[in-house]
Motif scaffolding. Structure first.
Motif, mmCIF file in Angstrom:
data_model
loop_
_atom_site.group_PDB
_atom_site.id
_atom_site.type_symbol
_atom_site.label_atom_id
_atom_site.label_comp_id
_atom_site.label_asym_id
_atom_site.label_seq_id
_atom_site.Cartn_x
_atom_site.Cartn_y
_atom_site.Cartn_z
ATOM 1 N N ASN A 95 7.101 10.394 -4.205
ATOM 2 C CA ASN A 95 8.421 10.128 -3.606
ATOM 3 C C ASN A 95 8.734 8.653 -3.431
ATOM 4 O OD1 ASN A 95 8.993 12.863 -3.442
ATOM 5 N ND2 ASN A 95 8.073 13.058 -1.426
ATOM 6 N N VAL A 96 7.719 7.814 -3.363
ATOM 7 C CA VAL A 96 7.981 6.374 -3.197
ATOM 8 C C VAL A 96 7.964 5.618 -4.523
ATOM 9 C CG1 VAL A 96 7.159 6.298 -0.817
ATOM 10 C CG2 VAL A 96 5.584 5.816 -2.680
ATOM 11 N N CYS A 97 7.477 6.245 -5.560
ATOM 12 C CA CYS A 97 7.380 5.562 -6.860
ATOM 13 C C CYS A 97 8.701 4.989 -7.377
ATOM 14 C CB CYS A 97 6.771 6.497 -7.898
ATOM 15 S SG CYS A 97 4.994 6.733 -7.675
ATOM 16 N N PRO A 98 9.815 5.691 -7.222
ATOM 17 C CA PRO A 98 11.068 5.123 -7.750
ATOM 18 C C PRO A 98 11.480 3.793 -7.132
ATOM 19 C CG PRO A 98 11.307 7.473 -7.394
ATOM 20 C CD PRO A 98 9.990 7.074 -6.764
ATOM 21 N N ILE A 99 10.980 3.456 -5.955
ATOM 22 C CA ILE A 99 11.388 2.184 -5.329
ATOM 23 C C ILE A 99 10.367 1.071 -5.557
ATOM 24 C CG2 ILE A 99 12.814 3.319 -3.601
ATOM 25 C CD1 ILE A 99 10.543 2.816 -1.574
ATOM 26 N N ILE A 100 9.282 1.359 -6.233
ATOM 27 C CA ILE A 100 8.283 0.331 -6.521
ATOM 28 C C ILE A 100 8.823 -0.567 -7.624
ATOM 29 C CG2 ILE A 100 5.953 -0.110 -7.395
ATOM 30 C CD1 ILE A 100 5.101 2.523 -6.062
ATOM 31 N N ALA A 101 8.830 -1.866 -7.372
ATOM 32 C CA ALA A 101 9.446 -2.804 -8.309
ATOM 33 C C ALA A 101 8.436 -3.678 -9.052
ATOM 34 C CB ALA A 101 10.432 -3.694 -7.564
ATOM 35 N N CYS A 102 7.166 -3.537 -8.766
ATOM 36 C CA CYS A 102 6.153 -4.362 -9.428
ATOM 37 C C CYS A 102 5.408 -3.538 -10.485
ATOM 38 C CB CYS A 102 5.168 -4.908 -8.393
ATOM 39 S SG CYS A 102 4.228 -3.629 -7.544
ATOM 40 N N PRO A 103 4.725 -4.192 -11.400
ATOM 41 C CA PRO A 103 3.922 -3.453 -12.377
ATOM 42 C C PRO A 103 2.852 -2.622 -11.681
ATOM 43 C CG PRO A 103 4.148 -5.744 -13.025
ATOM 44 C CD PRO A 103 4.673 -5.634 -11.631
ATOM 45 N N VAL A 104 2.574 -1.445 -12.241
ATOM 46 C CA VAL A 104 1.599 -0.537 -11.637
ATOM 47 C C VAL A 104 0.637 -0.029 -12.708
ATOM 48 C CG1 VAL A 104 1.261 1.639 -10.398
ATOM 49 C CG2 VAL A 104 3.249 0.215 -9.890
ATOM 50 N N GLN A 149 9.341 1.651 -13.413
ATOM 51 C CA GLN A 149 9.222 0.282 -13.894
ATOM 52 C C GLN A 149 8.039 0.119 -14.846
ATOM 53 O OE1 GLN A 149 11.484 -2.216 -13.151
ATOM 54 N NE2 GLN A 149 12.650 -0.551 -12.256
ATOM 55 N N ASP A 150 7.640 -1.102 -15.017
ATOM 56 C CA ASP A 150 6.512 -1.499 -15.846
ATOM 57 C C ASP A 150 5.263 -0.755 -15.378
ATOM 58 O OD1 ASP A 150 4.751 -2.820 -17.473
ATOM 59 O OD2 ASP A 150 5.065 -4.788 -16.580
ATOM 60 N N LYS A 151 4.718 0.106 -16.217
ATOM 61 C CA LYS A 151 3.611 0.958 -15.807
ATOM 62 C C LYS A 151 2.655 1.225 -16.958
ATOM 63 C CE LYS A 151 6.357 5.073 -16.785
ATOM 64 N NZ LYS A 151 6.903 6.324 -16.251
ATOM 65 N N LYS A 152 1.422 1.530 -16.587
ATOM 66 C CA LYS A 152 0.406 1.909 -17.565
ATOM 67 C C LYS A 152 -0.525 2.905 -16.883
ATOM 68 C CE LYS A 152 -3.421 0.377 -20.401
ATOM 69 N NZ LYS A 152 -4.108 -0.708 -21.052
ATOM 70 N N ILE A 153 -1.016 3.859 -17.659
ATOM 71 C CA ILE A 153 -1.977 4.815 -17.125
ATOM 72 C C ILE A 153 -3.247 4.779 -17.963
ATOM 73 C CG2 ILE A 153 -1.088 6.778 -18.437
ATOM 74 C CD1 ILE A 153 -1.807 8.486 -15.875
ATOM 75 N N ILE A 154 -4.360 4.851 -17.279
ATOM 76 C CA ILE A 154 -5.664 5.025 -17.914
ATOM 77 C C ILE A 154 -6.204 6.325 -17.339
ATOM 78 C CG2 ILE A 154 -7.996 4.118 -18.211
ATOM 79 C CD1 ILE A 154 -6.821 1.316 -17.631
ATOM 80 N N TYR A 155 -6.466 7.283 -18.198
ATOM 81 C CA TYR A 155 -6.891 8.604 -17.729
ATOM 82 C C TYR A 155 -8.184 9.001 -18.439
ATOM 83 C CZ TYR A 155 -6.465 13.391 -16.066
ATOM 84 O OH TYR A 155 -6.682 14.589 -15.437
#
Length: 90
Positions: free
Chosen positions: A22-31, A56-62
């Motif tokens: 629910n808070v992810c849409p307001i995160i403005a920095c790379p994650v 925003q700018d995001k990357k996942i390592i799974y």
């Protein structure tokens, strides 16, 4: 896990309450999101939901065969994190 809480219902509610979805849409920095497919603390799909909710700018390592905090991939994961941070801070 259920053995810590005693019943599944409180555990599922707790996991829902701590979700970042629910808070992810307001995160403005790379994650950088790191997930583990055999996580026995957090639901393995939580990292996927978090990643999908980020806008925003995001990357996942799974790591599909890793457990909580991915100790099986500690060195590889630290290298990935370092490279990602280096790219974002340069």
């Amino acid at each position: 896990s259920v053995h810590i809480v005693g019943r599944q219902e409180p555990l599922l509610q707790f996991l829902k309450d701590i979700s970042l979805e629910n808070v992810c849409p307001i995160i403005a920095c790379p994650v950088l999101v790191i997930g583990a497919g055999k996580d026995n603390i957090l639901p393995p799909d939580e990292s996927m939901r978090t990643f999908a909710a980020l806008s925003q700018d995001k990357k996942i390592i799974y790591y599909s065969d890793a457990t909580h905090c991915c100790p099986e991939y500690a060195f590889e994961m630290l290298v990935e994190m370092e490279q990602w941070l280096e790219r974002k801070m340069s």
